[in-house]
Scaffold this active site. Structure first.
Site, PDB file in Angstrom:
ATOM      1  N   GLU A  83       0.788  -1.238   0.000  1.00  0.00           N
ATOM      2  CA  GLU A  83       0.000   0.000   0.000  1.00  0.00           C
ATOM      3  C   GLU A  83       0.818   1.285   0.000  1.00  0.00           C
ATOM      4  O   GLU A  83       0.817   2.044   0.987  1.00  0.00           O
ATOM      5  CB  GLU A  83      -0.943   0.010   1.206  1.00  0.00           C
ATOM      6  CG  GLU A  83      -1.925  -1.129   1.208  1.00  0.00           C
ATOM      7  CD  GLU A  83      -3.050  -0.955   2.217  1.00  0.00           C
ATOM      8  OE1 GLU A  83      -2.947  -0.075   3.089  1.00  0.00           O
ATOM      9  OE2 GLU A  83      -4.027  -1.704   2.138  1.00  0.00           O
ATOM     10  N   GLU A 119      -5.679  -8.351   0.696  1.00  0.00           N
ATOM     11  CA  GLU A 119      -6.232  -8.026   2.018  1.00  0.00           C
ATOM     12  C   GLU A 119      -7.695  -7.644   1.868  1.00  0.00           C
ATOM     13  O   GLU A 119      -8.055  -6.879   0.968  1.00  0.00           O
ATOM     14  CB  GLU A 119      -5.526  -6.810   2.656  1.00  0.00           C
ATOM     15  CG  GLU A 119      -4.193  -7.077   3.263  1.00  0.00           C
ATOM     16  CD  GLU A 119      -3.592  -5.840   3.939  1.00  0.00           C
ATOM     17  OE1 GLU A 119      -4.351  -4.963   4.396  1.00  0.00           O
ATOM     18  OE2 GLU A 119      -2.355  -5.763   3.992  1.00  0.00           O
TER      19      GLU A 119
END
Ligand code: BGC
Length: 444
Positions: free
Chosen positions: A166, A354
């Site tokens: 991320e 995720e």
């Protein structure tokens, strides 16, 4: 919906990150990370909590890997702590750190669980932050050396690699807003961090490819379906800018499209930090892209927000179902995101690396009945299946997270695990969601 509807090659897994679970912050020669230093500062973390012990995965890895096995989960995503391997980020190698990850990897393989390694899940060696961290262009070669060490140490047994976790979150929260480590703020820090992260992502992909030629190489992005607050043109344009900033800034340069500068004019300032062959060097042909999606955001135009002139309409004010993170529960978000990333021709394959939710779990008579999480996962899986059935090349789904863990600036309060952790005793209790997943994955 059953497991078979996703196809026999679909990768089912569970995700974690070193700093959030390992603890043992200074054990066996580990160096300081920016998160060790950040958590030691006053009022940075809710409840002034730190991750010195966390879930003690450093010592309890066998317990947790046995739990993964007992839940029939065939793939485990975890990250390597750079300062555990290289206490100063460059130079000296800490053999005891390498030995530790060897033990984890070997035990996973012994249990028939496939390791999925993330190289960078936000715990930069503090020694490198003292040299500017992500704002220093030298990080490209620092990271190449670290990647080479990981590839040479573990590449004989690890086939699945992810370079970054991320980038939009750690550059935005850590280098623009200052609410995550290292706590830097301002546009200059942010733009340098963005550009260097992009260069590093592609460079590390090349290092992995050279050293582990048959590896399955990816990198992960956080992504959120964005909708305008109204049909007014200015809200629609604001939503368009936020979508470009959050969802497109990092993927597009990697696949040769450059930064979305015409949609986010402030990104034009990135040109100051570009040089030589950057446009070429930012590109790498990843085997897969990891997408991490939790919620949707509603956006309105705002003259008060610098650079982007847009603001989020908080979920709490919208009278919608929220998780403990105050994020809206909106399963179609993951479908829209998959469709969106599915349109990039250069993306070969997508894996949801995720997805999950924090709820206020309680132990009652030795059990944790987390119906909301179970439903959250089921509803998101239905949306993943819908996208897959419509032709999106999505080939895996990893739950965040295995156990409850240290949720960065939020401390230990939000519980994301399939497994409950009592932080005083380190006792683990598999939640109802974990048991549901176990049964779902055991179906033939
Ligand atoms: C991160 C995790 C984090 C999770 C929940 C992702 O942004 O990769 O480290 O715990 O979401 O917030």
């Amino acid at each position: 919906m059953n497991k078979e509807s996703f196809g026999k090659d679909f990768k089912w897994g569970v995700s974690t990150a070193a700093f959030q679970i390992e603890g043992s912050h200074d054990t066996d020669g580990k160096g300081l990370s920016i998160w060790d230093v950040f958590t030691a500062q006053k009022s940075k973390i809710k409840g002034t909590q730190d991750a010195r012990k966390a879930c003690d995965f450093y010592n309890l890895y066998k317990t947790d890997i046995n739990l993964i096995r007992s839940l029939n989960i065939p793939n485990f995503r975890f990250s390597i702590s750079w300062p555990r391997l290289m206490p100063n980020g460059i130079g000296e190698v800490n053999q005891r750190g390498i030995d530790y990850y060897n033990r984890v990897i070997d035990f996973l393989l012994e249990c028939g669980i496939e390791p999925w390694v993330t190289l960078y899940h936000w715990d930069l060696p503090y020694a490198l932050e003292l040299k500017g961290g992500w704002t220093n262009r030298d990080i490209v070669s620092w990271f190449e050396d670290y990647t080479e060490l990981c590839a040479r140490s573990f590449g004989d047994r690890v086939s699945n690699w992810m370079v970054m976790n991320e980038p939009s979150v750690f550059t935005g929260a850590g280098y623009f807003l200052g609410v995550h480590a290292p706590g830097k703020s301002g546009l200059t820090n942010y733009l340098k961090a963005v550009h260097h992260t992009t260069l590093v992502t592609a460079a590390a992909g090349r290092v992995l490819r050279n050293i582990v030629p048959h590896a399955n190489i990816g990198t992960t992005f956080s992504c959120t379906h964005i909708e305008p607050a109204s049909l007014r043109y200015r809200d629609q344009m604001a939503a368009h800018r936020v979508d470009a900033l959050l969802n497109r800034t990092f993927i597009e340069p990697l696949i040769g499209m450059g930064y979305p500068q015409s949609d986010v004019p402030v990104l034009r300032k990135l040109d100051r930090y570009r040089s030589g062959n950057d446009d070429r060097d930012m590109v790498f042909d990843f085997d897969f892209i990891g997408l991490q999606c939790y919620t949707r955001e509603i956006v309105k135009a705002s003259v008060f927000t610098p650079y982007i002139h847009a603001a989020l309409v908080k979920a709490e004010r919208r009278n919608v179902d929220c998780t403990d993170m105050k994020w809206e529960v909106f399963p179609p978000s993951i479908y829209h995101i998959l469709k969106k990333f599915g349109t990039y021709e250069k993306i070969r394959k997508i894996i949801i690396t995720e997805n999950g939710a924090a709820f206020p779990d309680k132990v009652v008579q030795g059990k944790v009945m987390d119906e909301q999480r179970t439903k959250y996962i089921q509803d998101h899986l239905l949306q993943v299946l819908k996208a897959k059935n419509e032709g999106v090349k999505v080939d895996g789904y990893f739950v965040w997270s295995l156990t409850d863990n240290f949720e960065w600036a939020e401390g230990y309060h939000p519980r994301f695990g399939l497994i409950y952790v009592d932080y005083d005793t380190q006792e683990r209790i598999v939640k109802q969601s974990g048991l549901w997943l176990r049964d779902f994955l055991s179906e033939v």
